[in-house]
Design a protein around this motif. Structure first.
Motif, PDB file in Angstrom:
ATOM      1  N   SER A   5       0.834  -1.206   0.000  1.00  0.00           N
ATOM      2  CA  SER A   5       0.000   0.000   0.000  1.00  0.00           C
ATOM      3  C   SER A   5       0.865   1.250   0.000  1.00  0.00           C
ATOM      4  O   SER A   5       0.542   2.229  -0.678  1.00  0.00           O
ATOM      5  N   ILE A   6       1.964   1.210   0.746  1.00  0.00           N
ATOM      6  CA  ILE A   6       2.877   2.352   0.774  1.00  0.00           C
ATOM      7  C   ILE A   6       3.443   2.620  -0.613  1.00  0.00           C
ATOM      8  O   ILE A   6       3.481   3.763  -1.071  1.00  0.00           O
ATOM      9  N   ILE A   7       3.863   1.562  -1.308  1.00  0.00           N
ATOM     10  CA  ILE A   7       4.423   1.726  -2.654  1.00  0.00           C
ATOM     11  C   ILE A   7       3.365   2.262  -3.614  1.00  0.00           C
ATOM     12  O   ILE A   7       3.632   3.165  -4.415  1.00  0.00           O
ATOM     13  N   ALA A   8       2.148   1.735  -3.543  1.00  0.00           N
ATOM     14  CA  ALA A   8       1.086   2.167  -4.454  1.00  0.00           C
ATOM     15  C   ALA A   8       0.704   3.628  -4.210  1.00  0.00           C
ATOM     16  O   ALA A   8       0.570   4.406  -5.167  1.00  0.00           O
ATOM     17  N   ILE A   9       0.550   4.014  -2.958  1.00  0.00           N
ATOM     18  CA  ILE A   9       0.159   5.388  -2.649  1.00  0.00           C
ATOM     19  C   ILE A   9       1.282   6.349  -2.983  1.00  0.00           C
ATOM     20  O   ILE A   9       1.049   7.433  -3.549  1.00  0.00           O
ATOM     21  N   TYR A  10       2.532   5.978  -2.683  1.00  0.00           N
ATOM     22  CA  TYR A  10       3.654   6.839  -3.038  1.00  0.00           C
ATOM     23  C   TYR A  10       3.755   7.009  -4.552  1.00  0.00           C
ATOM     24  O   TYR A  10       4.025   8.106  -5.043  1.00  0.00           O
ATOM     25  N   SER A  11       3.508   5.944  -5.307  1.00  0.00           N
ATOM     26  CA  SER A  11       3.553   6.037  -6.768  1.00  0.00           C
ATOM     27  C   SER A  11       2.502   6.997  -7.296  1.00  0.00           C
ATOM     28  O   SER A  11       2.765   7.774  -8.221  1.00  0.00           O
ATOM     29  N   ALA A  55      11.978  14.844 -12.641  1.00  0.00           N
ATOM     30  CA  ALA A  55      11.919  13.666 -11.777  1.00  0.00           C
ATOM     31  C   ALA A  55      12.433  13.982 -10.371  1.00  0.00           C
ATOM     32  O   ALA A  55      11.857  13.525  -9.377  1.00  0.00           O
ATOM     33  N   LEU A  56      13.505  14.758 -10.278  1.00  0.00           N
ATOM     34  CA  LEU A  56      14.028  15.127  -8.957  1.00  0.00           C
ATOM     35  C   LEU A  56      13.054  16.008  -8.190  1.00  0.00           C
ATOM     36  O   LEU A  56      12.831  15.814  -6.989  1.00  0.00           O
ATOM     37  N   ARG A  57      12.476  16.978  -8.874  1.00  0.00           N
ATOM     38  CA  ARG A  57      11.495  17.851  -8.210  1.00  0.00           C
ATOM     39  C   ARG A  57      10.264  17.058  -7.794  1.00  0.00           C
ATOM     40  O   ARG A  57       9.733  17.267  -6.693  1.00  0.00           O
ATOM     41  N   ALA A  58       9.799  16.162  -8.664  1.00  0.00           N
ATOM     42  CA  ALA A  58       8.629  15.341  -8.341  1.00  0.00           C
ATOM     43  C   ALA A  58       8.926  14.419  -7.160  1.00  0.00           C
ATOM     44  O   ALA A  58       8.073  14.214  -6.298  1.00  0.00           O
ATOM     45  N   THR A  59      10.125  13.882  -7.105  1.00  0.00           N
ATOM     46  CA  THR A  59      10.497  13.007  -5.991  1.00  0.00           C
ATOM     47  C   THR A  59      10.517  13.771  -4.674  1.00  0.00           C
ATOM     48  O   THR A  59       9.985  13.303  -3.669  1.00  0.00           O
ATOM     49  N   ALA A  60      11.108  14.953  -4.679  1.00  0.00           N
ATOM     50  CA  ALA A  60      11.161  15.746  -3.449  1.00  0.00           C
ATOM     51  C   ALA A  60       9.762  16.130  -2.974  1.00  0.00           C
ATOM     52  O   ALA A  60       9.443  15.995  -1.779  1.00  0.00           O
ATOM     53  N   LEU A  61       8.923  16.576  -3.888  1.00  0.00           N
ATOM     54  CA  LEU A  61       7.570  16.974  -3.502  1.00  0.00           C
ATOM     55  C   LEU A  61       6.733  15.777  -3.072  1.00  0.00           C
ATOM     56  O   LEU A  61       5.977  15.858  -2.100  1.00  0.00           O
ATOM     57  N   SER A  62       6.876  14.643  -3.754  1.00  0.00           N
ATOM     58  CA  SER A  62       6.081  13.471  -3.389  1.00  0.00           C
ATOM     59  C   SER A  62       6.518  12.881  -2.053  1.00  0.00           C
ATOM     60  O   SER A  62       5.690  12.352  -1.315  1.00  0.00           O
ATOM     61  N   VAL A  63       7.805  12.977  -1.718  1.00  0.00           N
ATOM     62  CA  VAL A  63       8.252  12.522  -0.389  1.00  0.00           C
ATOM     63  C   VAL A  63       7.599  13.373   0.695  1.00  0.00           C
ATOM     64  O   VAL A  63       7.109  12.846   1.707  1.00  0.00           O
ATOM     65  N   PHE A  69       0.853  12.565   4.398  1.00  0.00           N
ATOM     66  CA  PHE A  69      -0.213  11.565   4.321  1.00  0.00           C
ATOM     67  C   PHE A  69      -0.006  10.476   5.368  1.00  0.00           C
ATOM     68  O   PHE A  69      -0.945  10.093   6.064  1.00  0.00           O
ATOM     69  N   TYR A  70       1.224   9.993   5.504  1.00  0.00           N
ATOM     70  CA  TYR A  70       1.490   8.914   6.450  1.00  0.00           C
ATOM     71  C   TYR A  70       1.330   9.391   7.897  1.00  0.00           C
ATOM     72  O   TYR A  70       0.790   8.664   8.739  1.00  0.00           O
ATOM     73  N   LEU A  71       1.792  10.609   8.186  1.00  0.00           N
ATOM     74  CA  LEU A  71       1.600  11.141   9.537  1.00  0.00           C
ATOM     75  C   LEU A  71       0.117  11.303   9.857  1.00  0.00           C
ATOM     76  O   LEU A  71      -0.313  11.042  10.990  1.00  0.00           O
ATOM     77  N   ASN A  72      -0.673  11.718   8.876  1.00  0.00           N
ATOM     78  CA  ASN A  72      -2.114  11.807   9.091  1.00  0.00           C
ATOM     79  C   ASN A  72      -2.715  10.422   9.297  1.00  0.00           C
ATOM     80  O   ASN A  72      -3.622  10.244  10.095  1.00  0.00           O
ATOM     81  N   TYR A  73      -2.189   9.422   8.598  1.00  0.00           N
ATOM     82  CA  TYR A  73      -2.658   8.048   8.766  1.00  0.00           C
ATOM     83  C   TYR A  73      -2.369   7.548  10.182  1.00  0.00           C
ATOM     84  O   TYR A  73      -3.204   6.909  10.814  1.00  0.00           O
ATOM     85  N   VAL A  74      -1.179   7.871  10.687  1.00  0.00           N
ATOM     86  CA  VAL A  74      -0.783   7.396  12.015  1.00  0.00           C
ATOM     87  C   VAL A  74      -1.516   8.147  13.118  1.00  0.00           C
ATOM     88  O   VAL A  74      -2.051   7.546  14.049  1.00  0.00           O
ATOM     89  N   TYR A  75      -1.558   9.478  13.018  1.00  0.00           N
ATOM     90  CA  TYR A  75      -2.108  10.291  14.103  1.00  0.00           C
ATOM     91  C   TYR A  75      -3.572  10.674  13.922  1.00  0.00           C
ATOM     92  O   TYR A  75      -4.195  11.151  14.863  1.00  0.00           O
ATOM     93  N   GLY A  76      -4.126  10.498  12.733  1.00  0.00           N
ATOM     94  CA  GLY A  76      -5.546  10.750  12.512  1.00  0.00           C
ATOM     95  C   GLY A  76      -5.950  12.203  12.639  1.00  0.00           C
ATOM     96  O   GLY A  76      -6.996  12.500  13.212  1.00  0.00           O
ATOM     97  N   TRP A  77      -5.145  13.108  12.116  1.00  0.00           N
ATOM     98  CA  TRP A  77      -5.469  14.535  12.205  1.00  0.00           C
ATOM     99  C   TRP A  77      -6.755  14.867  11.468  1.00  0.00           C
ATOM    100  O   TRP A  77      -7.587  15.611  11.963  1.00  0.00           O
ATOM    101  N   ILE A  78      -6.917  14.344  10.269  1.00  0.00           N
ATOM    102  CA  ILE A  78      -8.114  14.586   9.458  1.00  0.00           C
ATOM    103  C   ILE A  78      -8.738  13.236   9.155  1.00  0.00           C
ATOM    104  O   ILE A  78      -8.104  12.355   8.582  1.00  0.00           O
ATOM    105  N   SER A  79      -9.999  13.077   9.534  1.00  0.00           N
ATOM    106  CA  SER A  79     -10.689  11.813   9.295  1.00  0.00           C
ATOM    107  C   SER A  79     -11.771  12.021   8.239  1.00  0.00           C
ATOM    108  O   SER A  79     -12.016  13.128   7.771  1.00  0.00           O
ATOM    109  N   VAL A  80     -12.446  10.943   7.896  1.00  0.00           N
ATOM    110  CA  VAL A  80     -13.523  11.013   6.911  1.00  0.00           C
ATOM    111  C   VAL A  80     -14.656  11.892   7.429  1.00  0.00           C
ATOM    112  O   VAL A  80     -15.283  12.638   6.676  1.00  0.00           O
ATOM    113  N   ASP A  81     -14.911  11.834   8.727  1.00  0.00           N
ATOM    114  CA  ASP A  81     -15.975  12.662   9.313  1.00  0.00           C
ATOM    115  C   ASP A  81     -15.655  14.153   9.203  1.00  0.00           C
ATOM    116  O   ASP A  81     -16.564  14.975   9.095  1.00  0.00           O
TER     117      ASP A  81
END
Length: 97
Positions: A5-11, A55-63, A69-81
């Protein structure tokens, strides 16, 4: 979160970021003094297309975006509600269908 899932979302983030950063820094033949458009080329084609820089700019921005996104996934800052701008759906249990 699974590593697949991490690879797919990062892609997905990387492709989005590549399209976001692609137009920055490009110049058309009209903007470059003395540049002549070759026969058969589009007048709007960039004269300084650099895919490695994109590619370098896209990599930096996507990281950065995936990190948020991952921090929000872990800490739940913004939920669906939090994204529900129309409120809760009406209660339909009182109706007989």
């Amino acid at each position: 979160m699974q590593w697949t899932s991490i690879i797919a979302i990062y892609s997905l983030f990387w492709v989005l970021c590549a399209f976001l950063v692609m137009p920055f820094g490009l110049r058309t033949p009209d903007e470059v003094p003395g540049h002549r458009v070759e026969r058969g080329h589009a007048d709007s084609a960039p004269v300084n297309f650099r895919p490695r820089r994109i590619a370098l700019r896209a990599t930096a921005l996507s990281v950065a975006m995936f990190g948020l996104f991952y921090l929000n996934y872990v800490y739940g800052w913004i939920s669906v509600d939090d994204l529900n701008v129309f409120g809760s759906p009406p209660d339909t249990s009182k109706y007989d269908y």
